[in-house]
Design a protein around this motif. Structure first.
Motif, PDB file in Angstrom:
ATOM      1  N   ARG A 107     -17.781  63.918   1.196  1.00 14.54           N
ATOM      2  CA  ARG A 107     -19.098  64.065   1.812  1.00 14.54           C
ATOM      3  C   ARG A 107     -18.954  63.825   3.296  1.00 14.54           C
ATOM      4  O   ARG A 107     -18.455  62.790   3.724  1.00 14.54           O
ATOM      5  N   ASP A 108     -19.400  64.793   4.103  1.00 14.96           N
ATOM      6  CA  ASP A 108     -19.289  64.645   5.552  1.00 14.96           C
ATOM      7  C   ASP A 108     -20.406  63.741   6.087  1.00 14.96           C
ATOM      8  O   ASP A 108     -21.248  63.267   5.320  1.00 14.96           O
ATOM      9  N   SER A 133     -23.034  64.290   7.623  1.00 12.76           N
ATOM     10  CA  SER A 133     -24.404  64.766   7.427  1.00 12.76           C
ATOM     11  C   SER A 133     -24.839  64.681   5.964  1.00 12.76           C
ATOM     12  O   SER A 133     -25.969  65.029   5.635  1.00 12.76           O
ATOM     13  N   LYS A 162     -23.314  66.324   3.463  1.00 17.11           N
ATOM     14  CA  LYS A 162     -22.971  67.565   2.769  1.00 17.11           C
ATOM     15  C   LYS A 162     -21.625  67.422   2.060  1.00 17.11           C
ATOM     16  O   LYS A 162     -20.656  66.941   2.647  1.00 17.11           O
TER      17      LYS A 162
END
Length: 166
Positions: free
Chosen positions: A76-77, A79, A81
């Motif tokens: 998961r980045d 942001s 996402k």
């Protein structure tokens, strides 16, 4: 350098502790994230999922300094996402046989993962529609062999799965 620049994938390198020491410029272009988020960190630092059997096999490959192909993982980045990567790696040794780290390639497979998810959803919808239709439906191949049918088809003919399917 030209090949690395035009490749669809990116190139990476780790040290003996499996910390990223190099990510090609292509990484930032393809992934859209800064290499600074990854350099000095290990691949599993970014893992979104729990360490499952797939990860255990991968970690065993790393511990035993074996080459690996097509290891896929999610992270998961910043942001929030989910990102999907597929990586390949080859161990690097010095002249005396001392393990120095890995070199490899990486791909962002988010589009492929999304396409697979869409196909699975459409397949499930089609199957549900097929099975719950009020009409009896059967599908035959070129040899007139039944390859698919719904429960209503059997009910209308007074057949059971055991009698109709071998």
């Amino acid at each position: 350098a030209d090949i690395v620049e035009v490749a669809a994938d990116w190139i990476w390198e780790t040290d003996a502790d499996h910390r990223y020491t190099y990510l090609s410029k292509r990484f930032e272009h393809v992934v859209g994230l800064s290499t600074s988020e990854f350099l000095g960190r290990q691949r599993w630092d970014h893992a979104e999922a729990e360490i499952d059997e797939n990860w255990r096999r991968h970690l065993d490959d790393l511990a035993m300094h074996r080459p690996f192909r097509e290891f896929e993982y999610v992270f998961r980045d910043a942001s929030g996402k989910d990102r999907y990567f597929r990586v390949n790696g080859k161990p690097v040794f010095d002249q005396s046989g001392r393990f120095l780290g890995y070199r490899g390639t990486g791909s962002d497979i988010a589009e492929a993962v999304e396409a697979q998810r869409e196909v699975a959803e459409k397949q499930a919808l089609l199957e549900a529609t097929f099975q719950h239709k009020a009409l009896g439906i059967s599908v035959v191949d070129a040899d007139l062999t039944a390859v698919a049918f719904n429960r209503r088809f059997l009910d209308l003919l007074g057949l059971t799965v055991g009698k109709f399917v071998q």
